[in-house]
Design an enzyme around this catalytic site. Structure first.
Site, mmCIF file in Angstrom:
data_model
loop_
_atom_site.group_PDB
_atom_site.id
_atom_site.type_symbol
_atom_site.label_atom_id
_atom_site.label_comp_id
_atom_site.label_asym_id
_atom_site.label_seq_id
_atom_site.Cartn_x
_atom_site.Cartn_y
_atom_site.Cartn_z
ATOM 1 N N GLU A 138 -8.547 -3.549 -9.072
ATOM 2 C CA GLU A 138 -9.827 -3.106 -8.532
ATOM 3 C C GLU A 138 -10.435 -2.143 -9.553
ATOM 4 O OE1 GLU A 138 -11.288 -1.756 -4.082
ATOM 5 O OE2 GLU A 138 -9.568 -0.711 -4.946
ATOM 6 N N GLU A 146 0.861 -1.188 0.000
ATOM 7 C CA GLU A 146 0.000 0.000 0.000
ATOM 8 C C GLU A 146 0.892 1.230 0.000
ATOM 9 O OE1 GLU A 146 -3.316 0.882 -0.369
ATOM 10 O OE2 GLU A 146 -2.178 2.750 -0.501
ATOM 11 N N GLU A 173 -16.003 -4.316 -0.580
ATOM 12 C CA GLU A 173 -15.708 -3.519 0.625
ATOM 13 C C GLU A 173 -16.796 -2.498 0.919
ATOM 14 O OE1 GLU A 173 -11.982 -1.752 -0.379
ATOM 15 O OE2 GLU A 173 -12.845 -0.367 -1.825
#
Lengths: 681, 681
Positions: B481, B384, B487
């Site tokens: 994504e 990340e 999510e």
């Protein structure tokens, strides 16, 4: 995995979140009569939002504020309301020229100091000025070490309309220069729109979204966001990365929302002028409104040319003819285009040969100036840059001295180049391309005004930047184009009958437009027909305001229509009062204006392609006084689609306050009225 | 006075104009079966236009081509067709993994050489590749002295749809990263849209507008132009002025239009993959499709944290538990987020503390790797960046060596920062901000693929750039994504039932999506209900293709639903064939896929919020063969709005080619089927 995570977790801890932050100060304000209210809040993620209501009804639902930078973290989240201050103002000021002599500026002001709760702790202030007829707000940044220079990539301001409705708008960022017909679509179907955008909500409320005081900043267009009726600001690009670059403390233009019950209410608002700075030029008695004729329409028609050669328009003989015609008809100005060196060859977007102090051989500037002066007429200059803007700036002093030396009180400027293609020379000599409405051009136009003011010259800009009310600060910025004018009626794709009725409640909200009305021949290139009656051509002089108003047709043409031309001779161009009596955007309008220097009133009314009779009540006249009306109306069989487009009736009547006029307007027609006030006994 | 003047005069001289120019060469081409035709022309002003028809019916009406530059005159007018060349290709190539093993690339190519008639005489080539199911075109610029470097301010490409219709689209240039629900609006009501945009014309024709092979260029969004159903390209901004900078010869990405009779036809097209370059990585046998579980949903739910501390998710104990669970269920991968140093504090858009080779104290990478290996499981890494992209590039080699050393075959990357806020460090050390889909990030993602490939690591990018088919060229780009995934069902604003049905014919046209299905608990934060039936969660494994498919729920949750979980265990992630059997955008869809390594087929079907029974004909099965179907369908009272969302029936039936299934789908439901082929006798 993304931003909503933060939101989600925040949503889980409302009490905790509240517990951590002291209650935010009250950041609301209402207009003097309380009808319009503005509230500024922050959401759970620290985003600053503003909302607008009118008489308790939402006009703008919560909409974001903030900025993206090209070289710094954006200012948008983690904001708190650090302070709130209020002010109220009620003052009246006078326009040196305009639609109204006296303007009242009555508003309440709310200043909200927003500060980041992060280590950067940057400060952004938002200032709202709320009048009874609208709201203006702008950002003000103090000088601060954490933002010494602002390289703005985008302004994050949103305008989320709280209702669905109908919008009248022009596309932004296309290839030419704001010269499009207006689209009429549902709000939800608006593309990328230039401002002003005019909106009629489903409940009838009218809103006009625009900006005021566009100085040292990029012009704002409107981009749809993900909200049903929401928009976000999109600034005009610049040649070097950031759309706007600012150093130290700075303010943005005002984002303006006029709100009214009807279309006439939009036109009556002084919000935009009030948000501009007062006159910076001191004594401007040298700025003189007036009509003009010009060596022009024959070029537009293709009969004459701007370039030298057998068809050259700006010859001594032609100009003398126009001077004679102007003098005979007490028209003070004569525009001459194509008078200077530089028009030969491909000048479109390529004006580097333009010389603004060197006439062509067949244009004797000194002799023509003397001839005009003897006849009580003055020449109107013309500076067509062909998009070579730095090349024009090199010549400022010579160009305006030449204009002043030749009695030119007004110069018409031009920027004929495609969007995003204006030439700017950097200090190192490289050429970059700028947009007509970018930050650099916004500053250029002000440099023009200052250079011209030194020589007491006023400006009428074509292919300009949008009008944001700067005529208040620079009264020598008399008019501009910035929309489809009469010239389109010379070519294919003529202006449809509704065009001018659209203009009243869209483009004309910006300010004066040099539309160049009065095409009494109703003929374009190849003898093609213009989609108008002759009476409508007269009405345009009252409806479409400009302090420099052209009689656009040729002397030969006016000779054919002496009775109609009489109104063009009589109508003034400067006013002490203006009333829009009736109007629906795009359908019809009736405007009354009172002469600046007498008690006479003038009326103009237009319809679109539909025949209409709209009653008009004359309750603005002085009580107990008689007025002699000269009415120029469509003939009984008049129709813009037939040869009867020239059918017109002229009537004289006596009128009193409170009389109601019911004058039939033909398809594509209208009427014009002169109301001469009787002397008081 | 402006551009139309030129047009107007040109219009006056058609014969003269024609007389001056020799007849232009024929610049038309049709698809192999002749159904789709493309024509390139120039107008009277020398603008280049292209148009597309299908079976003689207009699909794209004449639309402009060209470019704006920040430092040179635009390429748009004064163009002539200097040369035309044609080619035809028919080849079949194999995907190392995917929805189909074998892909046919059959097209006719038209190359049009456009040259300016002005002194600059710049050359711009446009290349069209026309398949029976769509058109791709791109610009190709040769190296030329009059354009040594191209600083592109905007691409002037237009897409003027010839019909009105309905569009499914996501907004572009907003604050977060392509994670929006799809709007369904009339074409004329589209705001600024990201691609792919899917359109259903009023006559039923379906069109998907997107781009292929986005390499060293800015991503294209769609901006409405002044045409009724017209759009123009709008490129993603860059930090330094030009949106795209190119030196010498260059090509743009392909602008792609898939055209089909119905929604399934859009999904079946291989246009985009065919327009990408073949595999550049050589032997990619190390790229291994597979399912995975992960230390993730408990963070999304807020039970665990990425940051260190009492709630830290990536502990040795938790990871061992997930390894055990994966091993028990033959799931080869275990994702661990929050395993490394850098998550403490405000990392959102601020990831400069992220260290991709330093685990936290409570995550023993070596021991866990050994433990996983013994169990036949491999860890999936997580990088990340928090938007600190240059900071990530500094660590490429260390990060991917660490991944390889710890048996990680796949790394999930992340770019959590707001749009326009990704940190790029310039050579002089200054930080500038880039957009997720700008030219620099397009290149960054390829640098990631190349750095990862050195260590035989594959990539699953989150908050990525849009997918334009580069998995063909870089087969280690397995998934991404780039839309709203599962999510969102943890937080407020859950995905509505129609969301996944929208995805099939919009986002999924780009390529694999790491949606993370299989949330059998149907619970988000605070025990909030997910808007889905449990059967739909199973169907998603077939409908939403990804070679790395997550079982997103927790082991505890799967323990509660062993029968449903059985399908998740059984369903493959790599296919030899795919058929969309039925489908309407946003309403319903049924997809059949054939296992890559057996003769078994799997079916998935979804509906939106409406209960539906859509007959599905199984005519793709082998003739004369029996299949044992295990059907996971909504229970008779199932409904996403009630506690019956968990109601599911499991049935076994024998199926043959040509059988027609009529399985009822509940509101917010669907079904999943495993079809086991009987051994051939």
């Amino acid at each position: 995995m993304m931003k909503l995570l933060a939101l989600g977790i925040a949503a889980l801890l409302p009490t905790a979140a509240v517990a951590q932050t002291p209650p935010a100060p009250d950041a609301t304000v209402t207009s003097p009569d309380g009808s319009i209210a503005v509230a500024v809040t922050t959401d759970g993620d620290g985003r600053a939002l503003y909302a607008v209501t009118r008489r308790g009804k939402p006009i703008v639902s919560p909409s974001r504020l903030g900025f993206l930078f090209t070289d710094a973290r954006k200012i948008e989240r983690n904001l708190k309301i650090a302070a709130v201050t209020r002010a109220t103002r009620d003052e009246t000021w006078e326009q040196p020229w305009g639609e109204w002599r006296s303007i009242r500026n009555h508003h309440n002001e709310l200043r909200v100091r927003l500060q980041e709760t992060t280590a950067l702790a940057r400060v952004m202030e938002v200032v709202f000025r709320v009048q009874d007829d609208g709201v203006g707000f702008r950002y003000e940044f103090p000088a601060q070490p954490s933002l010494p220079k602002a390289n703005i990539a985008e302004e994050l301001t949103e305008f989320n309309f709280a209702q669905a409705g109908t919008a009248w708008w022009k596309p932004a960022f296309l290839w030419n220069r704001e010269e499009y017909l207006y689209n009429r679509t549902p709000l939800a179907a608006v593309g990328t729109a230039a401002t002003p955008m005019t909106v009629k909500f489903d409940d009838g409320t009218h809103v006009a979204l625009h900006e005021a005081a566009l100085v040292d900043y990029a012009s704002m267009a409107l981009l749809r966001n993900e909200q049903a009726n929401g928009f976000k600001a999109q600034l005009t690009p610049g040649s070097n990365g950031p759309k706007v670059t600012k150093t130290g403390a700075f303010t943005t233009p005002w984002r303006t929302l006029i709100v009214a019950d009807d279309a006439p209410g939009l036109y009556h608002s002084h919000l935009m002028l009030n948000l501009n700075e007062p006159n910076k030029l001191g004594d401007v008695s040298w700025v003189k409104p007036g009509k003009f004729v010009g060596v022009w329409w024959n070029m537009i028609k293709g009969t004459w040319s701007w370039a030298r050669g057998p068809k050259h328009g700006a010859t001594n003989a032609h100009v003398r003819q126009y001077i004679d015609f102007a003098a005979r008809n007490r028209i003070p100005g004569v525009l001459v285009e194509g008078w200077n060196v530089g028009w030969d060859g491909d000048w479109f977007g390529n004006g580097n040969n333009m010389n603004f102090s060197q006439p062509t051989e067949d244009f004797d500037a000194d002799a023509l100036t003397a001839y005009a002066k003897r006849k009580g007429v003055s020449l109107i200059g013309h500076h067509e840059t062909g998009g070579a803007v730095s090349h024009y700036e090199d010549q400022f002093d010579a160009a305006f001295r030449f204009a002043a030396d030749h009695g030119e009180r007004v110069v018409k400027t031009g920027y004929v180049a495609d969007a995003g293609q204006l030439e700017r020379r950097l200090p190192d000599g490289t050429i970059v391309r700028e947009w007509h409405e970018g930050q650099w051009m916004a500053n250029h136009h002000i440099r023009v005004l200052e250079a011209a003011a030194k020589y007491k010259v006023s400006i009428d800009a074509h292919e300009p930047i949008k009008d944001t009310g700067l005529r208040r600060t620079y009264p020598n910025w008399m008019a501009r184009e910035g929309s489809r004018g009469m010239e389109y009626n010379a070519w294919g794709g003529k202006n449809p009958p509704e065009h001018e009725v659209n203009l009243v409640f869209t483009r004309m909200l910006e300010g004066p437009m040099d539309f160049t009305p009065g095409l009494l021949s109703l003929k374009g290139q190849d003898d093609s027909d213009i989609l108008s009656t002759i009476a409508k051509q007269l009405a345009l002089y009252v409806v479409l305001y400009s302090p420099v108003q052209m009689a656009a047709d040729t002397p030969e043409s006016y000779a054919k229509y002496p009775k109609a031309f009489r109104f063009i001779r009589d109508v003034p161009v400067d006013w002490q009062d203006t009333r829009v009596l009736t109007g629906e955007v795009g359908d019809h309008v009736a405007v009354a204006r009172k002469d600046r220097t007498s008690d006479d009133w003038f009326l103009g009314a237009l319809t679109d392609e539909q025949a209409r009779t709209v009653p008009v009540k004359l309750d603005f006249l002085d009580a107990g006084r008689t007025y002699t009306a000269t009415i120029y109306r469509d003939g009984d069989n008049a129709d813009y689609r037939t040869s009867a487009r020239h059918a017109m009736a002229i009537e004289r009547r006596t009128i009193r306050k409170g009389d109601i006029l019911t004058i039939a307007m033909a398809p594509g027609g209208g009427y014009a009225i002169r109301l001469e006030a009787a002397r008081r006994r």
